[in-house]
Scaffold this active site. Structure first.
Site, PDB file in Angstrom:
ATOM      1  N   SER A  91      54.062  75.078  38.122  1.00  0.00           N
ATOM      2  CA  SER A  91      55.057  74.937  37.552  1.00  0.00           C
ATOM      3  C   SER A  91      55.674  74.320  39.044  1.00  0.00           C
ATOM      4  O   SER A  91      54.662  74.496  39.988  1.00  0.00           O
ATOM      5  CB  SER A  91      56.201  76.254  38.266  1.00  0.00           C
ATOM      6  N   TYR A 144      59.284  83.195  41.977  1.00  0.00           N
ATOM      7  CA  TYR A 144      59.365  82.616  40.661  1.00  0.00           C
ATOM      8  C   TYR A 144      58.040  82.140  41.767  1.00  0.00           C
ATOM      9  O   TYR A 144      57.305  81.737  41.041  1.00  0.00           O
ATOM     10  CB  TYR A 144      59.925  81.992  40.392  1.00  0.00           C
ATOM     11  N   LYS A 163      54.156  81.080  41.005  1.00  0.00           N
ATOM     12  CA  LYS A 163      53.963  80.222  40.167  1.00  0.00           C
ATOM     13  C   LYS A 163      52.701  79.183  41.342  1.00  0.00           C
ATOM     14  O   LYS A 163      51.682  79.357  41.045  1.00  0.00           O
ATOM     15  CB  LYS A 163      54.092  78.657  40.093  1.00  0.00           C
TER      16      LYS A 163
END
Length: 299
Positions: A146, A160, A164
């Site tokens: 991402s 998160y 990633k």
């Protein structure tokens, strides 16, 4: 280098909806046989039914990528059904739903997010790559990262973003090691975008396993994509989404071109790359992050 997809076999994790389903659907359109895996059985059944009705040769397999044995069972099912796997898309991912700053987080949110977003990719590599190497045929592995972590870390989604970023480094190492052994496999890292995507990532909590249950109750409601969109509009900001179908097209094009960075050009992402690399080269403080800081976690 894999150029002709006809009659080849692909495995896609997190394939019941969103990016994963779009990739699976595009692979079917390219003439591939596809194994769809997901933790959400009902949604997976619907996805398989839709592709089957469209004439696809597909198999659904319920998989929890955070569980090593579950991923190896997925590999067994794929090879038992089709005898080979040529493309593996380690796409399954979640948002942790953490609250507050990093020092205020529930550690269980980190446990869960790493188990899916990082170890899920690792489990996929270990379960599939040895068998794909033994085939001695052209193949490709695509790991989904991402821009929130792999390009520039998003401070308000620190769990998160950290996972990633790890996917990028893992895929770089995988690429190098495959080349060290002269493999016919290659690897790519996917950055969906360049704008937001309407997927179920924001509601990942609906599939949270009991073994990763929070150690304490939430203080605030979970953020949702609809709530984020409403807040953006109320603040006068434009809300624009990247169609998941265009991400799937990027994946197919990236594999055919043997492109490591599956990253469509975009003013926002290109600016982030420039700002981060410029700060590193100048040995300056990461002031470029200040515009990304929000009051609480969104992913």
């Amino acid at each position: 280098m894999l150029k002709d997809f006809t009659e080849k076999v692909a495995v896609v994790t997190g394939a019941a909806s969103g990016i994963g389903f779009a990739i699976a659907e595009r692979f079917v359109a390219e003439g591939m046989k596809v194994v769809l895996s997901d933790i959400e059985e009902g949604a997976l059944d619907k996805a398989v039914g839709r592709l089957t009705r469209d004439g696809g040769d597909v198999l659904g397999h319920v998989t929890d990528v955070s569980d090593r044995d579950s991923v190896h069972a997925l590999a067994d099912a794929a090879f038992d059904r089709y005898g080979a796997v040529h493309v593996l898309c380690n796409n399954a991912g979640i948002g942790s739903g953490s609250e507050g700053r990093m020092w205020e987080h529930d550690p269980r949110d980190w446990d869960w997010c790493f188990a899916v977003n990082v170890f899920g990719v690792f489990h996929g590599v270990q379960a599939f790559v040895p068998r794909m190497l033994a085939q001695d045929t052209d193949g490709h592995i695509v790991n989904t990262s991402s821009g929130d972590g792999g390009i520039a870390p998003l401070p308000n989604a620190s769990v998160y973003a950290t996972t990633k970023a790890a996917v990028v480094t893992m895929t770089e190492a995988l690429y190098a090691q495959l080349h060290q052994v002269g493999a016919k496999l290659d690897a790519s890292v996917l950055f969906p975008g360049p704008r937001m995507l309407r997927t179920g990532l924001w509601e990942s909590y609906r599939n949270r396993p009991e073994r990763f249950a929070k150690s304490r109750p939430r203080r605030t409601p979970y953020n949702t994509l609809d709530a984020w969109e409403k807040a953006m509009r109320e603040s006068g900001q434009e809300v624009a989404y990247t169609p998941v179908e265009s991400v799937a097209a990027d994946v197919v094009e990236g594999i055919r071109a043997n492109r490591f960075w599956i990253l469509p050009p975009g003013e926002h992402s290109d600016g982030q790359i420039t700002a981060r690399s410029g700060s590193m080269l100048a040995r300056s403080n990461p002031t470029y992050l200040e515009s990304f800081v929000l009051d609480r976690e969104t992913k």
